[in-house]
Design an enzyme around this catalytic site. Structure first.
Site, PDB file in Angstrom:
ATOM      1  N   ALA A  32      -4.934  -2.371   5.769  1.00 53.12           N
ATOM      2  CA  ALA A  32      -6.301  -2.042   6.188  1.00 53.12           C
ATOM      3  C   ALA A  32      -7.244  -2.228   5.007  1.00 53.12           C
ATOM      4  O   ALA A  32      -6.826  -2.211   3.844  1.00 53.12           O
ATOM      5  CB  ALA A  32      -6.384  -0.589   6.659  1.00 53.12           C
ATOM      6  N   THR A  60      -7.638   6.878  11.524  1.00 50.81           N
ATOM      7  CA  THR A  60      -8.127   7.851  10.566  1.00 50.81           C
ATOM      8  C   THR A  60      -8.958   8.972  11.190  1.00 50.81           C
ATOM      9  O   THR A  60      -9.555   8.783  12.262  1.00 50.81           O
ATOM     10  CB  THR A  60      -9.003   7.091   9.527  1.00 50.81           C
ATOM     11  OG1 THR A  60      -9.709   8.020   8.709  1.00 50.81           O
ATOM     12  CG2 THR A  60     -10.045   6.215  10.213  1.00 50.81           C
ATOM     13  N   ASP A  61      -9.018  10.089  10.487  1.00 53.65           N
ATOM     14  CA  ASP A  61      -9.912  11.199  10.871  1.00 53.65           C
ATOM     15  C   ASP A  61     -11.390  10.774  10.766  1.00 53.65           C
ATOM     16  O   ASP A  61     -12.258  11.430  11.338  1.00 53.65           O
ATOM     17  CB  ASP A  61      -9.650  12.414   9.978  1.00 53.65           C
ATOM     18  CG  ASP A  61      -9.728  12.108   8.493  1.00 53.65           C
ATOM     19  OD1 ASP A  61      -9.334  10.987   8.099  1.00 53.65           O
ATOM     20  OD2 ASP A  61     -10.181  12.963   7.717  1.00 53.65           O
ATOM     21  N   THR A  66      -9.411  -0.181   3.103  1.00 53.65           N
ATOM     22  CA  THR A  66      -9.498   1.278   2.960  1.00 53.65           C
ATOM     23  C   THR A  66     -10.590   1.711   1.981  1.00 53.65           C
ATOM     24  O   THR A  66     -10.702   2.892   1.670  1.00 53.65           O
ATOM     25  CB  THR A  66      -8.141   1.866   2.515  1.00 53.65           C
ATOM     26  OG1 THR A  66      -7.700   1.167   1.344  1.00 53.65           O
ATOM     27  CG2 THR A  66      -7.093   1.739   3.602  1.00 53.65           C
ATOM     28  N   TRP A  91      -6.475  11.881   4.790  1.00 51.96           N
ATOM     29  CA  TRP A  91      -6.377  12.201   3.360  1.00 51.96           C
ATOM     30  C   TRP A  91      -4.983  11.860   2.809  1.00 51.96           C
ATOM     31  O   TRP A  91      -4.280  12.720   2.285  1.00 51.96           O
ATOM     32  CB  TRP A  91      -6.685  13.684   3.119  1.00 51.96           C
ATOM     33  CG  TRP A  91      -8.079  14.114   3.444  1.00 51.96           C
ATOM     34  CD1 TRP A  91      -8.975  13.535   4.289  1.00 51.96           C
ATOM     35  CD2 TRP A  91      -8.742  15.293   2.927  1.00 51.96           C
ATOM     36  NE1 TRP A  91     -10.149  14.265   4.317  1.00 51.96           N
ATOM     37  CE2 TRP A  91     -10.033  15.339   3.502  1.00 51.96           C
ATOM     38  CE3 TRP A  91      -8.361  16.305   2.029  1.00 51.96           C
ATOM     39  CZ2 TRP A  91     -10.944  16.362   3.201  1.00 51.96           C
ATOM     40  CZ3 TRP A  91      -9.265  17.319   1.750  1.00 51.96           C
ATOM     41  CH2 TRP A  91     -10.543  17.341   2.324  1.00 51.96           C
ATOM     42  N   LYS A 132     -12.462   1.144  12.030  1.00 51.62           N
ATOM     43  CA  LYS A 132     -11.149   1.684  12.403  1.00 51.62           C
ATOM     44  C   LYS A 132     -11.116   2.026  13.890  1.00 51.62           C
ATOM     45  O   LYS A 132     -10.106   1.812  14.559  1.00 51.62           O
ATOM     46  CB  LYS A 132     -10.809   2.922  11.553  1.00 51.62           C
ATOM     47  CG  LYS A 132     -10.566   2.653  10.082  1.00 51.62           C
ATOM     48  CD  LYS A 132      -9.394   1.734   9.807  1.00 51.62           C
ATOM     49  CE  LYS A 132      -8.066   2.353  10.142  1.00 51.62           C
ATOM     50  NZ  LYS A 132      -6.938   1.433   9.791  1.00 51.62           N
ATOM     51  N   ASP A 188      -1.881 -12.229   5.080  1.00 46.60           N
ATOM     52  CA  ASP A 188      -3.245 -11.712   5.185  1.00 46.60           C
ATOM     53  C   ASP A 188      -3.496 -11.529   6.675  1.00 46.60           C
ATOM     54  O   ASP A 188      -3.584 -12.506   7.425  1.00 46.60           O
ATOM     55  CB  ASP A 188      -4.221 -12.727   4.575  1.00 46.60           C
ATOM     56  CG  ASP A 188      -5.672 -12.267   4.690  1.00 46.60           C
ATOM     57  OD1 ASP A 188      -5.970 -11.420   5.561  1.00 46.60           O
ATOM     58  OD2 ASP A 188      -6.505 -12.768   3.921  1.00 46.60           O
ATOM     59  N   TYR A 241     -16.736   2.105   7.734  1.00 49.18           N
ATOM     60  CA  TYR A 241     -15.260   2.146   7.740  1.00 49.18           C
ATOM     61  C   TYR A 241     -14.756   2.800   9.019  1.00 49.18           C
ATOM     62  O   TYR A 241     -13.893   2.252   9.708  1.00 49.18           O
ATOM     63  CB  TYR A 241     -14.767   2.915   6.509  1.00 49.18           C
ATOM     64  CG  TYR A 241     -13.304   3.281   6.543  1.00 49.18           C
ATOM     65  CD1 TYR A 241     -12.315   2.326   6.319  1.00 49.18           C
ATOM     66  CD2 TYR A 241     -12.886   4.600   6.815  1.00 49.18           C
ATOM     67  CE1 TYR A 241     -10.965   2.662   6.352  1.00 49.18           C
ATOM     68  CE2 TYR A 241     -11.545   4.940   6.852  1.00 49.18           C
ATOM     69  CZ  TYR A 241     -10.592   3.973   6.622  1.00 49.18           C
ATOM     70  OH  TYR A 241      -9.254   4.305   6.663  1.00 49.18           O
ATOM     71  N   GLY A 278       0.823  -1.215   0.000  1.00 49.31           N
ATOM     72  CA  GLY A 278       0.000   0.000   0.000  1.00 49.31           C
ATOM     73  C   GLY A 278       0.851   1.257   0.000  1.00 49.31           C
ATOM     74  O   GLY A 278       2.075   1.193   0.146  1.00 49.31           O
TER      75      GLY A 278
HETATM   76  N1  LIG Z   1      -5.893   6.520   2.476  1.00 50.16           N
HETATM   77  C1  LIG Z   1      -6.268   7.474   3.311  1.00 50.16           C
HETATM   78  O1  LIG Z   1      -6.698   8.551   2.917  1.00 50.16           O
HETATM   79  C2  LIG Z   1      -6.148   7.251   4.797  1.00 50.16           C
HETATM   80  C3  LIG Z   1      -6.505   8.307   5.667  1.00 50.16           C
HETATM   81  C4  LIG Z   1      -6.353   8.119   7.037  1.00 50.16           C
HETATM   82  C5  LIG Z   1      -5.873   6.918   7.534  1.00 50.16           C
HETATM   83  N2  LIG Z   1      -5.575   5.908   6.676  1.00 50.16           N
HETATM   84  C6  LIG Z   1      -5.073   4.657   7.245  1.00 50.16           C
HETATM   85  O2  LIG Z   1      -3.700   4.558   6.928  1.00 50.16           O
HETATM   86  C7  LIG Z   1      -3.332   3.183   6.751  1.00 50.16           C
HETATM   87  C8  LIG Z   1      -2.649   2.997   5.392  1.00 50.16           C
HETATM   88  O3  LIG Z   1      -3.568   3.351   4.375  1.00 50.16           O
HETATM   89  P1  LIG Z   1      -3.124   3.463   2.854  1.00 50.16           P
HETATM   90  O4  LIG Z   1      -3.659   4.745   2.336  1.00 50.16           O
HETATM   91  O5  LIG Z   1      -1.684   3.145   2.691  1.00 50.16           O
HETATM   92  O6  LIG Z   1      -4.001   2.298   2.238  1.00 50.16           O
HETATM   93  P2  LIG Z   1      -3.756   1.423   0.919  1.00 50.16           P
HETATM   94  O7  LIG Z   1      -2.862   2.135  -0.037  1.00 50.16           O
HETATM   95  O8  LIG Z   1      -5.121   0.987   0.502  1.00 50.16           O
HETATM   96  O9  LIG Z   1      -2.943   0.198   1.497  1.00 50.16           O
HETATM   97  C9  LIG Z   1      -3.521  -0.752   2.337  1.00 50.16           C
HETATM   98  C10 LIG Z   1      -2.818  -2.048   2.047  1.00 50.16           C
HETATM   99  O10 LIG Z   1      -3.391  -3.038   2.903  1.00 50.16           O
HETATM  100  C11 LIG Z   1      -3.543  -4.211   2.122  1.00 50.16           C
HETATM  101  N3  LIG Z   1      -4.547  -5.099   2.697  1.00 50.16           N
HETATM  102  C12 LIG Z   1      -5.890  -5.043   2.605  1.00 50.16           C
HETATM  103  N4  LIG Z   1      -6.437  -6.072   3.262  1.00 50.16           N
HETATM  104  C13 LIG Z   1      -5.422  -6.786   3.778  1.00 50.16           C
HETATM  105  C14 LIG Z   1      -5.330  -7.980   4.545  1.00 50.16           C
HETATM  106  N5  LIG Z   1      -6.419  -8.653   4.915  1.00 50.16           N
HETATM  107  N6  LIG Z   1      -4.098  -8.429   4.905  1.00 50.16           N
HETATM  108  C15 LIG Z   1      -2.980  -7.775   4.539  1.00 50.16           C
HETATM  109  N7  LIG Z   1      -3.003  -6.646   3.799  1.00 50.16           N
HETATM  110  C16 LIG Z   1      -4.204  -6.168   3.430  1.00 50.16           C
HETATM  111  C17 LIG Z   1      -3.936  -3.715   0.765  1.00 50.16           C
HETATM  112  O11 LIG Z   1      -3.738  -4.724  -0.209  1.00 50.16           O
HETATM  113  P3  LIG Z   1      -4.660  -4.759  -1.534  1.00 50.16           P
HETATM  114  O12 LIG Z   1      -4.376  -3.491  -2.263  1.00 50.16           O
HETATM  115  O13 LIG Z   1      -4.209  -6.002  -2.211  1.00 50.16           O
HETATM  116  O14 LIG Z   1      -6.089  -4.824  -1.032  1.00 50.16           O
HETATM  117  C18 LIG Z   1      -3.001  -2.525   0.603  1.00 50.16           C
HETATM  118  O15 LIG Z   1      -1.765  -2.918   0.079  1.00 50.16           O
HETATM  119  C19 LIG Z   1      -4.625   2.398   6.954  1.00 50.16           C
HETATM  120  O16 LIG Z   1      -4.712   2.006   8.304  1.00 50.16           O
HETATM  121  C20 LIG Z   1      -5.722   3.408   6.675  1.00 50.16           C
HETATM  122  O17 LIG Z   1      -6.919   3.093   7.336  1.00 50.16           O
HETATM  123  C21 LIG Z   1      -5.688   6.055   5.326  1.00 50.16           C
END
Ligand SMILES: NC(=O)c1ccc[n+]([C@@H]2O[C@H](COP(=O)([O-])OP(=O)(O)OC[C@H]3O[C@@H](n4cnc5c(N)ncnc54)[C@H](OP(=O)(O)O)[C@@H]3O)[C@@H](O)[C@H]2O)c1
Length: 278
Positions: free
Chosen positions: A66, A103-104, A68, A149, A131, A48, A127, A24
């Site tokens: 996560a 997350t926010d 997401t 974000w 979280k 996983d 979601y 991710g």
């Molecule tokens: N994105 C945002 O805007 C945002 C904002 C605030 C907080 N966050 C938090 O920040 C963290 C990182 O988010 P990110 O933006 O980097 O998300 P991301 O780019 O969607 O990366 C999440 C990664 O987790 C993997 N994943 C999903 N289900 C899984 C499982 N069961 N076992 C192992 N891996 C799994 C996904 O793989 P696949 O792609 O193969 O599904 C992806 O590689 C998360 O906790 C998210 O909730 C994100």
């Protein structure tokens, strides 16, 4: 006697750091920020997190995996919970120090001022609820890092989507009634490293970019910085009509002493564009 597992510094051994969700956008940035450590970066295919951990012992887990898909969680809340709650419990069960990302979206966005760590959460979406339960599953000994974000040079994110649309179209319609702090994953990863290396107290930390804007403001900044001629039509959340409700104004700020500070979101945007392969 020195315990080799819990005291890597005393033995001279490098700290072993496990990164979940390593494919991710945040997972990749963490691997870079912790490159001096002995990093075990596991993608979803390699672990996983809904399943128990069966790998080697580690000193620190950076839990970036996560579910997401915010809208997808509305139609499959149990699927989202299996990853965001069950998966976090599994990372806590590894038995190492833990950083769990949140997350926010645990807030409803109605406060009318930035959210600090002591504000009570009240998620609007499935979601956000998963979280929040995940934060509890991380346990009291974890660092729970809330950010907002996220964007970076890889994966699915708003910056990459806007760059694609900006090349294809003269105008894009973007929501102008949600306000937040777009956070560059490289800056979040560096701040996370600071949190751990300074061994700041465990518990919830708000680590998000300085400044705030709406999605429409952010889109305009992206086009400006990337030199793209594309207009932004400002629309409402209602006009966009997404399944999951989002907080209208969720700006995260820290009230905790010595909190790592992140640069302004516009600086993050510039850094992201400079490393993005377009
Ligand atoms: N994105 C945002 O805007 C945002 C904002 C605030 C907080 N966050 C938090 O920040 C963290 C990182 O988010 P990110 O933006 O980097 O998300 P991301 O780019 O969607 O990366 C999440 C990664 O987790 C993997 N994943 C999903 N289900 C899984 C499982 N069961 N076992 C192992 N891996 C799994 C996904 O793989 P696949 O792609 O193969 O599904 C992806 O590689 C998360 O906790 C998210 O909730 C994100």
């Amino acid at each position: 006697m020195v315990d080799e597992h819990t005291d890597p510094v005393a033995t001279g051994r490098r700290r072993r750091v496990l990164i979940t969700g390593a494919g991710g956008q945040l997972g990749r940035a963490l691997a870079t920020a912790f490159a001096d450590d002995d990093v075990v970066a596991l993608t979803r295919e390699e672990w996983d997190v809904a399943e128990p951990y069966r790998g080697e012992p580690v000193d620190l887990v950076l839990h970036a995996a996560a579910w997401t898909d915010v809208d997808g969680a509305e139609s499959d809340p149990q699927g989202a919970a299996a990853v965001n709650v069950g998966g976090t419990a599994n990372t806590a069960a590894v038995g190492a120090s833990l950083v769990a990302f949140s997350t926010d979206y645990v807030f409803d966005g109605t406060k009318g001022a930035p959210y600090v760590e002591s504000d009570g959460p009240s998620p609007l979406s499935a979601y956000g609820r998963t979280k929040l339960h995940g934060e509890a599953a991380a346990g009291p000994g974890a660092w729970v890092v809330r950010s907002s974000w996220l964007f970076g040079p890889t994966g699915h994110n708003f910056v990459r989507t806007m760059l694609r649309l900006g090349e294809e179209r003269d105008e894009v319609s973007v929501v102008d009634d949600q306000r937040g702090s777009p956070t560059y994953v490289g800056h979040l990863a560096t701040a996370t490293r600071e949190l751990v290396d300074r061994d700041l107290p465990r518990g919830v930390w708000h680590l998000a970019a300085d400044g705030d804007c709406t999605w429409a403001d952010f889109a305009e900044a992206i086009f400006e910085e990337a030199g793209l001629e594309c207009r932004v039509r400002r629309i409402t959340t209602e006009e966009l009509g997404r399944p999951a409700p989002r907080p209208r104004e969720a700006i995260l700020r820290s009230e905790r002493e010595g909190a790592p500070e992140l640069p302004h979101w516009r600086e993050g945007l510039r850094e992201c564009l400079s490393v993005l392969d377009r």
